[in-house]
Design a protein around this motif. Structure first.
Motif, PDB file in Angstrom:
ATOM      1  N   THR A  68      -7.186  -3.054   6.200  1.00 53.82           N
ATOM      2  CA  THR A  68      -6.542  -1.972   5.430  1.00 53.82           C
ATOM      3  C   THR A  68      -5.110  -1.822   6.328  1.00 53.82           C
ATOM      4  N   SER A  69      -4.067  -1.846   5.658  1.00 54.00           N
ATOM      5  CA  SER A  69      -2.658  -1.216   6.194  1.00 54.00           C
ATOM      6  C   SER A  69      -1.995  -0.478   5.210  1.00 54.00           C
ATOM      7  N   THR A  70      -1.262   0.475   5.803  1.00 48.81           N
ATOM      8  CA  THR A  70      -0.687   1.544   5.074  1.00 48.81           C
ATOM      9  C   THR A  70       0.826   1.672   5.435  1.00 48.81           C
ATOM     10  N   CYS A  94      -6.729  -8.454  -2.914  1.00 50.13           N
ATOM     11  CA  CYS A  94      -6.526  -7.111  -2.303  1.00 50.13           C
ATOM     12  C   CYS A  94      -6.520  -6.229  -3.384  1.00 50.13           C
ATOM     13  N   THR A 117      -0.778   1.421   0.342  1.00 52.86           N
ATOM     14  CA  THR A 117      -2.092   0.954   1.208  1.00 52.86           C
ATOM     15  C   THR A 117      -2.296  -0.190   0.391  1.00 52.86           C
ATOM     16  N   CYS A 118      -2.726  -1.314   1.448  1.00 50.40           N
ATOM     17  CA  CYS A 118      -3.158  -2.711   0.853  1.00 50.40           C
ATOM     18  C   CYS A 118      -4.610  -2.774   1.673  1.00 50.40           C
ATOM     19  N   ASP A 119      -5.660  -2.918   0.976  1.00 47.88           N
ATOM     20  CA  ASP A 119      -6.717  -3.249   1.369  1.00 47.88           C
ATOM     21  C   ASP A 119      -7.039  -4.557   1.101  1.00 47.88           C
TER      22      ASP A 119
END
Length: 143
Positions: free
Chosen positions: A3-5, A88, A107-109
């Motif tokens: 995860t990145s936000t 994603c 946010t990218c999961d």
């Protein structure tokens, strides 16, 4: 899963931010040149289309959750037909912080566990582009 936000404060109200992320005329200006198309209901497809080129549907997925002017969650696929898999999930969260200012978080999961700096940078560029488009328009006479 990784995860990145990224998030930014944008001088715009939630309705303008929502319009920008759901209107193809706006998305083409900040979303890597792609125009979005969807019915904006859970289960509906979401497609990001290029203006021209051999592959008109560059990104595609399905809407997972919608709360107009607040939250949009959708997935994106890799591949086509029987070969497609979820790549994603993207979550757009719009939070008003004061009149005329919102915090927008993207946010990218990502299914891939290994970092992909280029892909992470692309999401940051999309969010920065959104801010630039909305704030430039805010100070344009007649907008």
């Amino acid at each position: 899963m990784r995860t990145s936000t990224c998030s930014l404060y944008i001088a715009a109200d939630p309705s303008r931010v929502w319009r920008a992320i759901t209107d193809p005329a706006f998305t083409r200006r900040f979303y890597l040149g792609l125009a979005v198309d969807s019915q904006w209901t859970p289960g509906a497809p979401i497609v990001y289309r290029a203006a021209a080129g051999p592959v008109p549907d560059v990104l595609h997925g399905d809407i997972v959750h919608v709360e107009e002017e607040r939250l949009l969650v959708h997935n994106l696929y890799t591949g086509i037909g029987a070969e497609q898999e979820v790549h994603c999930w993207l979550t757009w969260l719009i939070t008003p912080v004061e009149p005329g200012v919102c915090r927008v978080a993207l946010t990218c999961d990502d299914v891939e566990r290994d970092p992909d700096e280029e892909r992470d940078e692309a999401w940051s560029r999309v969010l920065s582009g959104l801010k630039s488009v909305l704030e430039a328009e805010r100070f344009t006479p007649g907008s």
